[in-house]
Write a protein that holds these residues in place. Sequence first.
Motif, short mmCIF file in Angstrom:
data_model
loop_
_atom_site.label_atom_id
_atom_site.label_comp_id
_atom_site.label_asym_id
_atom_site.label_seq_id
_atom_site.Cartn_x
_atom_site.Cartn_y
_atom_site.Cartn_z
N LEU A 230 12.69 8.99 2.96
CA LEU A 230 11.23 9.11 2.80
C LEU A 230 11.15 9.24 1.07
CD1 LEU A 230 10.54 12.55 4.50
CD2 LEU A 230 9.43 10.27 4.96
N HIS B 161 -2.08 -2.46 7.81
CA HIS B 161 -2.45 -1.08 7.70
C HIS B 161 -3.02 -0.62 8.86
CE1 HIS B 161 -3.29 2.85 6.21
NE2 HIS B 161 -4.53 2.63 6.13
N ARG B 162 -2.64 0.16 9.61
CA ARG B 162 -3.22 0.89 10.89
C ARG B 162 -3.15 -0.23 12.02
NH1 ARG B 162 -5.03 5.90 10.62
NH2 ARG B 162 -6.46 5.63 12.26
N ASP C 220 -0.18 4.09 1.20
CA ASP C 220 -0.45 4.90 2.47
C ASP C 220 -0.22 3.83 3.37
OD1 ASP C 220 -2.68 3.14 1.77
OD2 ASP C 220 -3.93 4.38 2.42
N LEU C 221 0.50 3.05 3.45
CA LEU C 221 0.70 2.03 4.85
C LEU C 221 1.09 3.05 5.94
CD1 LEU C 221 0.84 -0.90 5.63
CD2 LEU C 221 3.32 -0.70 5.20
N ASP C 222 0.29 2.68 6.85
CA ASP C 222 0.68 3.31 8.52
C ASP C 222 0.72 2.38 9.16
OD1 ASP C 222 0.78 5.04 10.54
OD2 ASP C 222 -1.30 5.90 10.01
N ARG D 120 7.51 5.04 12.64
CA ARG D 120 6.61 4.92 11.83
C ARG D 120 6.74 5.04 10.32
NH1 ARG D 120 1.33 9.24 12.80
NH2 ARG D 120 -0.15 8.01 11.77
N THR D 121 6.04 4.18 9.54
CA THR D 121 6.12 4.13 8.25
C THR D 121 6.00 5.19 7.42
OG1 THR D 121 3.93 3.07 7.89
CG2 THR D 121 5.86 1.47 7.96
N THR D 122 4.83 6.13 7.83
CA THR D 122 4.43 7.34 7.28
C THR D 122 5.46 8.31 7.32
OG1 THR D 122 3.29 8.06 9.34
CG2 THR D 122 1.87 6.85 7.54
N THR D 123 6.55 8.33 8.34
CA THR D 123 7.58 9.39 8.54
C THR D 123 8.76 8.88 8.06
OG1 THR D 123 8.19 8.62 10.88
CG2 THR D 123 6.14 10.26 10.79
N ARG E 73 0.94 -1.20 0.02
CA ARG E 73 0.04 0.13 0.00
C ARG E 73 0.73 1.41 -0.10
NH1 ARG E 73 -5.55 -0.38 3.16
NH2 ARG E 73 -5.23 1.96 3.10
#
Length: 223
Positions: free
Chosen positions: A221, A183-184, A96-98, A113-116, A94
Amino acid sequence: MTTRDAAAAARAQHVRQRADRPSQRRCAEPAGARAAVRAALSGVEVRDTGDGEGGLLEFTGHASVYEQGYEMWDFYGPYTEVVSAGAGSESLARGDLDVPLVLGHDQLRRLARTTTGTLFLNEDDTGLSVRAPALDPGDHDVAYIAPKLRAGLVDEMSFAFRIEAGQWSPDYTEYRITRYDIHRGDVAIVGYGANPHTGAGLSREPAAKPSRARALLEIALAR
């Protein structure tokens, strides 16, 4: 008849389809136990790769080991659960994997965290690989867990996820997870959990100047 055999017989009678997910899935007999799967670390290795104090720490490990059975419980009793190789491929792909790396599945004790761009997850020959390359030793939670990892006082990981597909064996003694969604969810450093098979390590990187730290983050990133 053993408890496991009795549980399998009850499942065979009451579970409608072999593709049905375990009911009241958990990692211990008590009804209120968590369902999170753990993986015991095969041996924590802490290496000083920099010049000692003030350096960044790198955490690596496996939050799940594939193709190795571990005991879980459902409404009927104990059974063996296995995560299939590649079961997380769709979820991990994904954009947007978070997913955070946390302590004890506590969402407020996040280390990366994956999003950072501070946490990287992928599947390898062992299972779900976890890498946090630049943990700040000045962070309270990092400072708390690092010496425990070095001393072997904490040596397991776990991951929280949703089962999307799986199937019971013909005798209802084993449930194989063929697809999961992380995810989440989270990957966690824990005391004890369910699957006794993973490994992790911690190493120290030299302290980075602010400009170099920003450059490393930009590279991460961009991956």
